[in-house]
Design a protein around this motif. Sequence first.
Motif, PDB file in Angstrom:
ATOM      1  N   ARG A 101      49.078  32.737  44.443  1.00 36.28           N
ATOM      2  CA  ARG A 101      49.038  33.864  43.045  1.00 36.28           C
ATOM      3  C   ARG A 101      47.451  33.773  42.496  1.00 36.28           C
ATOM      4  O   ARG A 101      47.324  33.536  41.533  1.00 36.28           O
ATOM      5  N   LEU A 102      46.366  33.878  43.505  1.00 40.46           N
ATOM      6  CA  LEU A 102      45.159  33.988  43.118  1.00 40.46           C
ATOM      7  C   LEU A 102      44.832  35.497  42.477  1.00 40.46           C
ATOM      8  O   LEU A 102      45.547  36.481  42.850  1.00 40.46           O
ATOM      9  N   PHE A 103      43.953  35.455  41.522  1.00 40.84           N
ATOM     10  CA  PHE A 103      43.715  36.607  40.860  1.00 40.84           C
ATOM     11  C   PHE A 103      42.819  37.601  41.842  1.00 40.84           C
ATOM     12  O   PHE A 103      41.586  37.226  42.021  1.00 40.84           O
ATOM     13  N   PRO A 104      43.122  38.743  42.355  1.00 41.51           N
ATOM     14  CA  PRO A 104      42.560  39.502  43.306  1.00 41.51           C
ATOM     15  C   PRO A 104      41.299  40.078  42.844  1.00 41.51           C
ATOM     16  O   PRO A 104      40.438  40.548  43.498  1.00 41.51           O
ATOM     17  N   HIS A 105      41.188  40.233  41.688  1.00 40.81           N
ATOM     18  CA  HIS A 105      39.884  41.000  41.157  1.00 40.81           C
ATOM     19  C   HIS A 105      38.878  39.894  41.014  1.00 40.81           C
ATOM     20  O   HIS A 105      37.693  40.271  40.269  1.00 40.81           O
ATOM     21  N   ARG A 132      36.209  36.687  47.834  1.00 34.32           N
ATOM     22  CA  ARG A 132      37.183  37.334  46.960  1.00 34.32           C
ATOM     23  C   ARG A 132      38.521  36.798  47.681  1.00 34.32           C
ATOM     24  O   ARG A 132      38.485  36.667  48.890  1.00 34.32           O
ATOM     25  N   PRO A 133      39.731  36.565  46.956  1.00 37.62           N
ATOM     26  CA  PRO A 133      40.757  35.885  47.496  1.00 37.62           C
ATOM     27  C   PRO A 133      41.346  36.448  48.809  1.00 37.62           C
ATOM     28  O   PRO A 133      41.917  36.013  49.645  1.00 37.62           O
ATOM     29  N   GLY A 134      41.173  37.920  48.852  1.00 37.35           N
ATOM     30  CA  GLY A 134      41.771  38.754  49.853  1.00 37.35           C
ATOM     31  C   GLY A 134      40.840  38.414  51.142  1.00 37.35           C
ATOM     32  O   GLY A 134      41.318  38.517  52.371  1.00 37.35           O
ATOM     33  N   ALA A 135      39.994  37.735  51.243  1.00 37.24           N
ATOM     34  CA  ALA A 135      39.088  37.306  52.244  1.00 37.24           C
ATOM     35  C   ALA A 135      39.515  35.855  52.677  1.00 37.24           C
ATOM     36  O   ALA A 135      38.484  35.553  53.579  1.00 37.24           O
TER      37      ALA A 135
END
Lengths: 361, 231
Positions: A85-89, A127-130
């Motif tokens: 649950r990291l903040f993606p932004h 960023r968390p997505g990476a």
Amino acid sequence: MLKLAIRHEFPGFALDAGFEAPPGVTALFGKSGSGKTTIVNAVAGLMRPDQGRIEVDGLILSDSASGRFLPPHRRGVGYVFQEGRLFPHLTVRQNLLYGRWFARMKDGARFSRIVDLLGIGDLLARRPGALSGGEKQRVALGRAILSNPRLLLMDEPLAALDEARKAEILPYLERLRDETGLPILYVSHSAAEVARLATTIVLIEAGRVLAAGPAATILSDPATAPVLGLREAGAILSARIEAQEEDGLTRLATGAGPVWLSRITAAEGSHLRLRILAQDVMLALQRPSGISALNVLPVTVRDVTPGEGGVLVRLEAGDEVILARITARSTAGLGLAPGMRVYAVLKAVSVAPGSIGTGGP
Amino acid sequence: MTDWLTPEEWQAVVLSLRVSSVAVLASLPFGVLVAYALARWRFPGHGLLNGLVHLPLVLPPVVTGYLLLLSFGRRGTIGAFLDQFGIVFAFRWTGAALACGIMAFPLLVRAIRLSIEAVDPKLEQAAATLGASRLWVFATVTLPLILPGIFAGMVLAFAKAMGEFGATITFVSNIPGQTQTLPSAIYAFLQVPGGESSAARLVLVAVAVAMAALFLSEWLARSVARRISGA
């Protein structure tokens, strides 16, 4: 110290649990659907139990008798979720600093120390997505710690990861336990994880506490072994590395006497936690000779517990307890009874690297 | 560009831009609040609120305009009340903005609501456990994640407001320089002989504004997806 006693009715399921969690890692262990996550959510304030009281270090988080219910943001309870649950932004750095914004003490946990401890210094600008799954969990862990909580909750933080990623994170969790002294409530249904991390174990079954106590006691208790799973049953032995021997073995000092295992890469003098699986322990009436197994420990039988899938024999070895699982035929053949002095045999290669953790028991 | 359009046409374009901008900006806070309430809260009257918000989308615009005239006209209940404070909507450009704002409201709310529903409430829970109060959670987690959705809703609402005709002309009539917006002006030019060329020029303006709005809204929607996937 966390003190908890709650009741909650769900359609078709009732939770009625109470326990105390001293400093260290308290593992909530039980099958999926046994109510572990509900308990953790109640501590975090994400659900409000019908009845009961939850208190951390004297601070009452919720108490149905007085109607007190602190909202989650005022509890100072860090929560590491299964999915991160990291903040993606936000970048990793912003994620890590998010809770510090609201933290009770600004200078408490040191940013760089935690970043080093978790090995996430290179990820700060991303960023968390990476991030990979393991990296995400480490960042989630850091974010929770840096919010300077009174108590850390972890709900199966490793469950979504493969074995390699788990092996990557476990050492960080051990360091966290040993270096920060933060009380941790750790939900898991993996006996291996619990055996490696827990200092206290609370067994949960169908919404009730089945047993609770120090990890070494619960893990070596034949009565609780079926809950952990017979294949996973086994005692915890605390050990210290005495010498790295030339032929690829490591000599360890334990309360049960010296033990030799395949090379463990750690410095001499470091403290370890060995998980000795009950199914890896053999018993002999006389000290065996002409045998390949290197470890022969003189032990005394404390009790013999027959059950499905074999007999669990609890053995006293010095000031430690070892558990052995053998067949009913062998038990009868050896005539095992409490008080008998026998020999426990353990192969040097049978303790898997995953069963060797750092720190005290 | 002033040479290209006559002063009268130019006046209609400028008025339309002003009416639409004010309509969108003034309705935005209500739009976010209603969208959040519809997406996240369960309360009695949830369905009713949802219906009310969408009503201008399905009612004939003339009916909406007439209802506005009944309630916000100088003799209407709300209009008479506001008149005491000097706030008048009837036959003013502010009335045109009110009519456009109400007609565009469903589009604004829909776009924002969809983007709020795309935000995982688990992220908001995580923020709460890190010490953020509800308002902080909204400001630091929900709002940044729905920002592209808000922009997309504003763009759509703006385009809708630019094109609003029926409710506006019913509520505030068609007074050049006061309430004659772009569509009303096109309609008026088409009613007089020789007005076709003026109408054609305004039609081009309307097409250009609508296309620009659609492209902007598409681009913003894609950026929502990028943000939420976190890449």
